[in-house]
Motif scaffolding. Structure first.
Motif, PDB file in Angstrom:
ATOM      1  N   GLU A   1     -49.451 -45.966   5.280  1.00 40.73           N
ATOM      2  CA  GLU A   1     -50.335 -45.551   6.368  1.00 40.73           C
ATOM      3  C   GLU A   1     -51.543 -46.477   6.494  1.00 40.73           C
ATOM      4  O   GLU A   1     -52.040 -46.709   7.601  1.00 40.73           O
TER       5      GLU A   1
ATOM      6  N   MET B   1     -46.580 -42.993   0.545  1.00 41.67           N
ATOM      7  CA  MET B   1     -46.602 -42.988   2.005  1.00 41.67           C
ATOM      8  C   MET B   1     -47.990 -43.296   2.541  1.00 41.67           C
ATOM      9  O   MET B   1     -48.147 -43.953   3.572  1.00 41.67           O
ATOM     10  N   ARG B   2     -49.016 -42.818   1.842  1.00 41.61           N
ATOM     11  CA  ARG B   2     -50.386 -43.101   2.285  1.00 41.61           C
ATOM     12  C   ARG B   2     -50.699 -44.592   2.180  1.00 41.61           C
ATOM     13  O   ARG B   2     -51.506 -45.120   2.953  1.00 41.61           O
TER      14      ARG B   2
ATOM     15  N   LEU C   1     -42.785 -35.252  -5.519  1.00 45.73           N
ATOM     16  CA  LEU C   1     -43.229 -35.292  -4.127  1.00 45.73           C
ATOM     17  C   LEU C   1     -44.686 -35.737  -4.012  1.00 45.73           C
ATOM     18  O   LEU C   1     -45.074 -36.402  -3.047  1.00 45.73           O
ATOM     19  N   LYS C   2     -45.486 -35.380  -4.984  1.00 47.04           N
ATOM     20  CA  LYS C   2     -46.887 -35.803  -4.965  1.00 47.04           C
ATOM     21  C   LYS C   2     -46.980 -37.332  -5.046  1.00 47.04           C
ATOM     22  O   LYS C   2     -47.790 -37.970  -4.353  1.00 47.04           O
ATOM     23  N   LYS C   3     -46.126 -37.930  -5.880  1.00 49.56           N
ATOM     24  CA  LYS C   3     -46.126 -39.386  -5.981  1.00 49.56           C
ATOM     25  C   LYS C   3     -45.596 -40.039  -4.698  1.00 49.56           C
ATOM     26  O   LYS C   3     -46.109 -41.066  -4.253  1.00 49.56           O
TER      27      LYS C   3
ATOM     28  N   ASN D   1     -45.838 -38.826  -1.723  1.00 47.58           N
ATOM     29  CA  ASN D   1     -46.901 -38.697  -0.733  1.00 47.58           C
ATOM     30  C   ASN D   1     -47.950 -39.804  -0.909  1.00 47.58           C
ATOM     31  O   ASN D   1     -48.456 -40.363   0.073  1.00 47.58           O
ATOM     32  N   ARG D   2     -48.266 -40.153  -2.159  1.00 49.89           N
ATOM     33  CA  ARG D   2     -49.227 -41.225  -2.407  1.00 49.89           C
ATOM     34  C   ARG D   2     -48.693 -42.561  -1.902  1.00 49.89           C
ATOM     35  O   ARG D   2     -49.416 -43.353  -1.283  1.00 49.89           O
TER      36      ARG D   2
ATOM     37  N   TYR E   1     -42.323 -30.681  -7.192  1.00 44.46           N
ATOM     38  CA  TYR E   1     -43.686 -30.934  -6.737  1.00 44.46           C
ATOM     39  C   TYR E   1     -44.239 -32.256  -7.264  1.00 44.46           C
ATOM     40  O   TYR E   1     -44.836 -33.032  -6.513  1.00 44.46           O
TER      41      TYR E   1
END
Length: 587
Positions: free
Chosen positions: A328, A324-325, A317-319, A321-322, A314
């Motif tokens: 974005e 990827m944003r 994956l949280k990092k 996800n950051r 987790y």
């Protein structure tokens, strides 16, 4: 304490794959070892042995009871046979001519049969059977009219006695199961006499009443010496008359999803007990109760392991996800996160490569959009050229008619129509009628161009006029006949025919009476587009047609060229018939 902690840290795997392997391996291994240990030590061997022993014991009891029943029938049949008292009287009865004496013998036989019947309460139907004329004498009950020894399930034949397995009684108006024997009686002048006896078949009911559990859901068979089934309690899976196949040497014999228990009699037949696998293992319910407890403990351990895995996955994956944003929001320059797990670090390296590639693609796409706008303007300019050519030809045609120049008028008209057809935007297909019309315009031009005489005969079956073909295939083939036919020294003749070939195909043939071509020339035409071909017509020829066939029909159409030197050439096209509809669809 610190030293031991450091040692554990060195032993702990660094990759996520190895960590998951260790944790999930322990999660699966611990419950499995517990199940194997408990099953092996206590539950399964004892229950399995108890079930097997009980089944085999009852089966042996059944086999012994069945043998005793058949022996009793054998003893009674011996009394009724020729070497017994009644058998001898039967011989006298059949040979006696005097009616009074014959009546006395008959009464004696009936009296003896009544004695035998009263002293053998288990004896059912019995009678003497004359096989040749199918007569029956001295029956104690009415006999079924359909009686025949050949229809009975024969178990074994020993010493002139045939034993029959359980079957429906031959007593009329009765439907009970019986065992029977047929003993051949040797008379001085008869070879077809048998004594037939039956007794009731209720052996399994007696065994159940002695204490056998009836919840096993088992089935029983009797097989003869060739393992052919003569009696079956489950005829759906084990029909009477079929051969029972199973391996008699295994620890657990199996057949058609059932466990097989068997015992062989001294006479050669076997008694079989069949128990389905699901029913057999159903009695081991204590093992499942223990398994539930083990599964509950495994669930607790699995939950703990799952939490550990979640924590390991987790946070990284949280990092991710950051990061990827950031992409974005078009942020391609912020440094990516780093992890202490090899797999995640490797993934982020590839992610960084992808991030730079996305940035390059966005820049490249912006440049392509600008080039596309320029291309649209350029495309509009190119579209002006065909319209200019058509308008110019229309002007030439008008001037020719005005000046009375019929040849120029014909050339301009035919060329304009031909260019409109070949450069048109009606799609890759056209009808046979449209192809033939364009071919006529093309031939009008060629008659002016070539300095030799030639004739072209066109014949197309009317029902094929609406059939679809690839656009622009007839002109190159006719052009090939004009170019390679060499009609200099004789009047050239070209026949173009379109005819049906059955209900689903049509054949198009272009035949000329020219000089013909060698196989090498034909192969060269089909292999590639030569410079020589580019100098005639619109620069495409037989090679174009061959390529169209290969791409559009995918082997469902035939293309062939045959030629004979001095006689001419024939090109044949065999095409599936596809009709054009009024709305533009095809059928």
């Amino acid at each position: 304490m610190k030293r031991s902690t450091a040692s554990i840290a060195r032993l702990w795997p660094k990759t996520l794959r190895n960590r998951l392997f260790v944790i999930l391996g322990l999660n699966a291994l611990i419950p499995l070892l517990l199940v194997i240990f408990i099953s092996y030590k206590s539950v399964y061997p004892l229950l399995d042995q108890r079930i097997r022993t009980g089944i085999q014991s009852n089966l042996n009891l059944y086999q012994l009871s069945l043998e005793n029943t058949l022996v009793s029938l054998n003893n009674v049949s011996q009394i009724l046979a020729f070497d017994g008292r009644i058998g001898k009287k039967l011989s006298l009865f059949l040979s006696e001519k005097d009616l009074y004496t014959k009546t006395q013998i008959n009464n004696d036989i009936l009296q003896d049969l009544n004695i035998i019947s009263s002293t053998n309460p288990t004896l059912g139907l019995f009678f003497y059977y004359f096989k040749d004329n199918q007569n029956i004498l001295y029956q104690n009950f009415s006999v079924n009219k359909q009686f025949a020894l050949e229809k009975l399930p024969r178990l074994v034949e020993l010493n002139g006695i045939t034993y029959y397995g359980p079957h429906r009684t031959n007593r009329e108006f009765s439907d009970v199961q019986v065992l029977s024997v047929a003993r051949k009686i040797v008379l001085p002048d008869r070879e077809d006499v048998y004594v037939y006896l039956e007794t009731g078949y209720n052996i399994w009911n007696k065994i159940y009443q002695t204490g056998r559990k009836q919840n096993m859901n088992d089935f029983h068979l009797i097989v003869d010496q060739q393992n052919r089934i003569t009696y079956s309690e489950n005829p759906a899976d084990f029909p009477i008359g079929t051969v029972l196949k199973y391996d008699p040497t295994g620890s657990k014999k199996e057949s058609n999803g059932y466990y097989v228990f068997d015992t062989q009699s001294n006479q050669g037949w076997k008694a079989i007990d069949l128990i389905s696998k699901a029913t057999y293992h159903k009695e081991i319910k204590n093992w499942f109760e223990q398994l539930v407890v083990i599964l509950f403990l495994s669930l607790l351990l699995g939950s703990l392991f799952a939490w550990l895995i979640w924590r390991m996955v987790y946070v990284p994956l949280k990092k991710v996800n950051r990061d990827m944003r950031l992409i974005e929001h078009s942020d391609f320059d912020t440094p990516l996160s780093e992890f202490a797990i090899v797999e995640f670090d490797s993934m982020m390296k590839h992610f960084d490569v992808m991030r730079h590639r996305v940035k390059e693609l966005l820049e490249e796409n912006a440049a392509k959009e600008k080039r596309r706008a320029d291309f649209e303007v350029e495309k509009l300019l190119y579209q002006i050229n065909p319209h200019f050519i058509h308008n110019t030809l229309d002007t030439i045609q008008w001037l020719a008619r005005l000046k009375g120049q019929e040849d120029i008028d014909t050339v301009a008209t035919s060329l304009n129509k031909l260019l409109y057809y070949n450069l048109g935007k009606k799609g890759p297909h056209s009808t046979i009628a449209e192809e033939l019309e364009a071919l006529r315009d093309y031939l009008a031009l060629q008659k002016i161009r070539y300095d030799f005489d030639f004739s072209v005969n066109i014949h197309a079956t009317e029902e094929l006029h609406c059939c679809l073909v690839p656009r622009f295939i007839l002109q190159p083939l006719v052009e090939n006949s004009l170019y390679h036919g060499h009609f200099d020294d004789k009047n050239g003749l070209i026949d173009v025919t379109v005819e049906p070939d059955g209900a689903d195909y049509m054949i198009i043939q272009i035949r000329d009476n020219g000089r013909g071509m060698t196989p090498e020339t034909i192969a060269r035409l089909l292999e590639k587009q030569s410079d020589e071909q580019n100098r005639i017509g619109l620069g495409i020829g037989v090679y174009y047609v061959k390529r169209v066939f290969d791409s559009q029909y995918d082997g469902h159409a035939d293309f062939s060229i045959t030629s004979t030197i001095g006689e001419g050439t024939c090109i044949s096209l065999r095409i599936p018939r596809t009709y054009a509809m009024k709305d533009g669809d095809t059928l």
